[in-house]
Write a protein that holds these residues in place. Structure first.
Motif, mmCIF file in Angstrom:
data_model
loop_
_atom_site.group_PDB
_atom_site.id
_atom_site.type_symbol
_atom_site.label_atom_id
_atom_site.label_comp_id
_atom_site.label_asym_id
_atom_site.label_seq_id
_atom_site.Cartn_x
_atom_site.Cartn_y
_atom_site.Cartn_z
ATOM 1 N N CYS A 95 19.890 -40.580 74.315
ATOM 2 C CA CYS A 95 20.655 -40.329 75.539
ATOM 3 C C CYS A 95 21.429 -41.565 75.984
ATOM 4 O O CYS A 95 22.079 -41.544 77.009
ATOM 5 C CB CYS A 95 19.747 -39.840 76.666
ATOM 6 S SG CYS A 95 18.715 -41.142 77.376
ATOM 7 N N SER A 132 12.629 -39.831 74.460
ATOM 8 C CA SER A 132 12.832 -40.004 73.024
ATOM 9 C C SER A 132 12.140 -41.268 72.541
ATOM 10 O O SER A 132 11.996 -42.237 73.279
ATOM 11 C CB SER A 132 14.331 -40.082 72.725
ATOM 12 O OG SER A 132 14.526 -40.558 71.404
ATOM 13 N N CYS A 192 14.717 -39.585 78.746
ATOM 14 C CA CYS A 192 14.666 -38.353 77.960
ATOM 15 C C CYS A 192 13.408 -38.282 77.096
ATOM 16 O O CYS A 192 13.234 -37.325 76.365
ATOM 17 C CB CYS A 192 15.912 -38.218 77.086
ATOM 18 S SG CYS A 192 15.919 -39.342 75.676
ATOM 19 N N CYS A 238 11.700 -43.440 75.801
ATOM 20 C CA CYS A 238 12.783 -43.580 76.771
ATOM 21 C C CYS A 238 12.319 -43.030 78.115
ATOM 22 O O CYS A 238 11.797 -41.913 78.178
ATOM 23 C CB CYS A 238 14.005 -42.803 76.280
ATOM 24 S SG CYS A 238 15.305 -42.639 77.512
ATOM 25 N N CYS A 262 18.330 -46.361 74.475
ATOM 26 C CA CYS A 262 17.901 -45.107 73.870
ATOM 27 C C CYS A 262 19.002 -44.606 72.948
ATOM 28 O O CYS A 262 20.161 -44.523 73.320
ATOM 29 C CB CYS A 262 17.618 -44.070 74.959
ATOM 30 S SG CYS A 262 17.210 -42.453 74.282
HETATM 31 ZN ZN LIG Z 1 16.747 -41.318 76.179
#
Ligand SMILES: [Zn+2]
Length: 141
Positions: free
Chosen positions: A84, A133, A131, A128, A81
């Motif tokens: 994060c 994302s 998080c 992800c 990711c």
């Molecule tokens: Zn992430």
């Protein structure tokens, strides 16, 4: 350590520790046709009769070259990711839109429901798992 005198064609060419002689003979520094003498000997003797050059079996064996191994899935992850910096092998596939809307469309007309479902599947993106994302770097090996 005993120093051995080495003579070639009647000339003294050097004094070496006796333990070094096999290596020196192997390297060609001291020839087997040279004569040697060390303290306590009555006379000179031919090097070739007393000292043997090292054989390949007694030489230090070079270490084998390390074999490149495949990435270990325990320590090597396929995705990273970018937000994060979590590392993982499986992403979360998330469809755009809403499941509730999809059900409503299906209730109204199967045509609208089918179109909406197809659009959600096409717009599916990797997320992800930590998080959520979409900024995920995929490592290829
Ligand atoms: Zn992430």
């Amino acid at each position: 350590m005993v120093l051995v005198h080495i003579a070639r064609a009647g000339q003294l060419i050097g004094r070496y520790p006796d333990a070094d002689l096999p290596v020196l003979i192997g390297a060609g520094t001291v020839k087997r046709t040279d004569h040697y003498w060390k303290k306590g000997m009555a006379g000179w003797l031919l090097v070739g009769t007393s000292f043997d050059p090292p054989t390949p079996a007694t030489l230090p064996v070079p270490l084998p070259a390390p074999v490149p191994s495949k990435p270990d899935p325990q320590t090597h992850y396929r995705y990273e990711c970018l937000r994060c910096s979590a590392k993982f092998n499986e992403t979360v596939d998330r469809k755009p839109g809403s499941t509730l809307l999809e059900i409503i469309y299906w209730c109204v007309t199967p045509w609208a429901g089918g179109a909406y479902s197809a659009g959600r599947s096409l717009g599916k993106t990797n997320h992800c798992p930590r998080c959520d994302s979409e900024q995920i770097h995929e490592e290829v090996w």
